[in-house]
Write an enzyme that holds these catalytic residues in place. Sequence first.
Site, short mmCIF file in Angstrom:
data_model
loop_
_atom_site.label_atom_id
_atom_site.label_comp_id
_atom_site.label_asym_id
_atom_site.label_seq_id
_atom_site.Cartn_x
_atom_site.Cartn_y
_atom_site.Cartn_z
N ARG A 59 11.03 12.81 -5.35
CA ARG A 59 11.00 11.35 -5.23
C ARG A 59 9.82 10.76 -6.03
O ARG A 59 9.95 9.72 -6.66
CB ARG A 59 10.85 10.90 -3.76
CG ARG A 59 11.92 11.37 -2.82
CD ARG A 59 13.09 10.45 -2.64
NE ARG A 59 12.86 9.06 -2.33
CZ ARG A 59 13.83 8.17 -2.16
NH1 ARG A 59 15.10 8.56 -2.27
NH2 ARG A 59 13.58 6.93 -1.89
N ASN A 92 8.22 -0.03 1.73
CA ASN A 92 8.53 0.87 0.61
C ASN A 92 7.29 1.66 0.22
O ASN A 92 6.18 1.14 0.23
CB ASN A 92 9.04 0.07 -0.59
CG ASN A 92 10.37 -0.58 -0.30
OD1 ASN A 92 11.04 -0.22 0.67
ND2 ASN A 92 10.75 -1.55 -1.12
N ASP A 94 7.38 3.19 -2.80
CA ASP A 94 7.30 3.12 -4.26
C ASP A 94 6.23 2.09 -4.65
O ASP A 94 5.71 1.37 -3.80
CB ASP A 94 8.68 2.77 -4.88
CG ASP A 94 9.17 1.39 -4.50
OD1 ASP A 94 8.42 0.41 -4.71
OD2 ASP A 94 10.30 1.26 -3.99
N HIS A 109 3.85 1.84 5.19
CA HIS A 109 4.32 3.22 5.32
C HIS A 109 3.71 4.13 4.26
O HIS A 109 4.25 5.21 3.98
CB HIS A 109 5.85 3.27 5.26
CG HIS A 109 6.50 2.68 6.47
ND1 HIS A 109 7.83 2.34 6.53
CD2 HIS A 109 6.00 2.37 7.70
CE1 HIS A 109 8.13 1.84 7.73
NE2 HIS A 109 7.03 1.84 8.45
N CYS A 136 -7.65 19.71 -3.52
CA CYS A 136 -8.03 18.31 -3.32
C CYS A 136 -9.13 17.95 -4.31
O CYS A 136 -10.14 18.66 -4.41
CB CYS A 136 -8.53 18.13 -1.88
SG CYS A 136 -9.32 16.53 -1.61
N GLY A 176 15.67 -7.21 2.36
CA GLY A 176 16.15 -5.86 2.03
C GLY A 176 15.78 -4.80 3.03
O GLY A 176 15.47 -3.67 2.66
N SER A 178 16.90 -3.01 6.92
CA SER A 178 18.02 -2.89 7.86
C SER A 178 17.66 -3.34 9.26
O SER A 178 18.54 -3.50 10.10
CB SER A 178 18.48 -1.43 7.91
OG SER A 178 17.42 -0.61 8.36
#
Length: 234
Positions: A59, A92, A94, A109, A136, A176, A178
């Site tokens: 992703r 989102n 992204d 999120h 890291c 956008g 749900s």
Amino acid sequence: MGEIRSIVILTGAGVSAESGIDTFRDGGGLWEQHRVEDVATPEAFARDPDLVQRFYDMRRAAIQTKQPNAAHDALARLDAQWTGELLIVTQNVDDLHERAGARRLIHMHGEHLKAWCTACDARSSWLGPLGDRPACPACGVAGLLRPDVVWFGEMPYRMEDIYRALNRADLFVSIGTSGAVYPAAGFVREARASGAATLELNMEPSQGTHWFDAARHGPASALVPAWVAEMLEE
Ligand code: NAD
């Protein structure tokens, strides 16, 4: 409705759908052929970290090939030109809102393009894979970086800031999403209880559509620029 000074906008996967990033529920409960419970929970990560890392590596690589669409562009324009208070809260992970130029933005999120070190707690920008157990950059410990995304069962980020904005909002707009994932799905009721007007822009009625004063249904790339033009009286 009185004068609008303060706007809170909640966005979800539907805003990025027309950029070619799959939403979650449109796949019939599957996300890129995986059940959500198998890739987006802390239990899944504990059980099969390699599967979860591979899924997020894919992703993370994919979103870097996508571009913001007209909905992201319009929200960035509203952010730049709205002289009152404004906050975009996105579910989102992204980076299309910020690539379009939005600045007053909270990623409740988390973000695909960040890694979180479970050894030292540092968060670092991350564009490559995590599945090969890199070190890291902050503490040097290898193999303990995870995607900096909030999985089901984990606490979303910056909830105090978000509720403070909801309680001050004159207008709450949900775009956008749900209305199935809490706590975001409850924001409309929080804003209403504080006296905000509420508007839904979504492809279809969301699960919480009856909580909104008004709803417009169709693709975000058409609905959002039209609504932004109304707000800016273009
Ligand atoms: P969701 O997949 O549950 O719902 C998406 C909603 O968008 C649906 O109601 C659908 O009708 C609507 N939609 C689809 N295409 C649209 C379009 N072109 N225009 C307008 N609306 C459209 O998404 P959600 O409510 O955001 O919840 C899913 C969870 O999964 C979130 O927590 C999010 O973190 C995560 N997720 C993120 C991304 C991303 O970062 N782009 C993608 C998928 C899932």
